[in-house]
Design an enzyme around this catalytic site. Structure first.
Site, PDB file in Angstrom:
ATOM      1  CD  GLU A   1      -1.766   4.231   3.256  1.00 37.31           C
ATOM      2  OE1 GLU A   1      -1.655   3.929   2.115  1.00 37.31           O
ATOM      3  OE2 GLU A   1      -3.131   4.502   3.795  1.00 37.31           O
TER       4      GLU A   1
ATOM      5  CG  HIS B   1      -2.003  -1.017   1.007  1.00 35.90           C
ATOM      6  ND1 HIS B   1      -3.098  -0.972   1.866  1.00 35.90           N
ATOM      7  CD2 HIS B   1      -2.075  -2.210   0.593  1.00 35.90           C
ATOM      8  CE1 HIS B   1      -4.009  -1.779   1.660  1.00 35.90           C
ATOM      9  NE2 HIS B   1      -3.128  -2.723   0.869  1.00 35.90           N
TER      10      HIS B   1
ATOM     11  CB  CYS C   1      -6.432  -0.078   4.863  1.00 36.06           C
ATOM     12  SG  CYS C   1      -5.121  -0.713   4.674  1.00 36.06           S
TER      13      CYS C   1
ATOM     14  CB  CYS D   1      -2.317   1.857   5.933  1.00 38.96           C
ATOM     15  SG  CYS D   1      -1.745   0.868   4.455  1.00 38.96           S
TER      16      CYS D   1
END
Length: 192
Positions: free
Chosen positions: A81, A79, A111, A114
């Site tokens: 992040e 992801h 999410c 993250c």
């Protein structure tokens, strides 16, 4: 320093927050998010996922910048992040980023994975655009269960500011869906 906006002031602006913020810092956050929204659009054109993150220090120096690369790298952990945090950890050669007073800016609310990574990394402030509920509604991505995460971050002295220029972010996500690109997540037989 400028005016200080309280949590209630921010709520009146449509921004969700767990802390107050100066007018200058809010303007800076909006400018960074405008840049991130553009980078998100550019990344989508290059085959990246529809998420982008940047990390800055307290002097507004860019520390890390990364797209989502889940499909590209065939790894559910990639992801935006996580990718940005990994760059920052490598740059400072430490697992604890807290001494560097870093802020992360993301086009969408982190999410569940993250949010955990941000909490453990030592990041001090989180700025995001689109809420998880709007990400799910717009795209179908599963953002996970994060009850009271703003409050949990506040307990850990992590400031959170969300829904910043959210409308722009939602439009970008809608455009992503229109391209028929992959909405990636594990296949499940029953999610209630």
């Amino acid at each position: 320093m400028g005016k200080i906006y309280s949590i209630d002031d921010l709520k009146n602006f449509g921004i969700c927050a767990n802390s107050s913020i100066s007018e200058n810092e809010l303007i800076n956050a909006k400018n960074i998010l405008f840049e991130i929204y553009q980078k998100t659009k550019d990344g989508i054109l290059k085959g990246k996922g529809p998420f982008f993150a940047q990390i800055y220090d307290e002097n507004k120096n860019l520390i890390a910048s990364a797209s989502n690369s889940v499909v590209e790298e065939n790894c559910a952990l990639c992801h935006a992040e996580i990718n940005a945090l990994k760059i920052a950890h490598q740059k400072f050669n430490t697992y604890d980023l807290s001494p560097f007073n870093l802020s992360i800016y993301i086009n969408a609310e982190p999410c569940i994975m993250c949010a955990g990574a941000i909490m453990w990394s030592g990041i001090k402030k989180v700025f995001y655009g689109v809420t998880s509920s709007d990400v799910e509604k717009t795209t179908g991505f599963d953002e996970g269960f994060k009850p009271c995460w703003h409050e949990e971050f506040k307990k850990r002295n992590i400031e959170v500011f969300g829904k910043i220029e959210e409308e722009i972010g939602i439009e970008i996500l809608k455009d992503y869906v229109k391209t028929d690109k992959k909405i990636y997540m594990p296949k499940r037989t029953n999610l209630k």
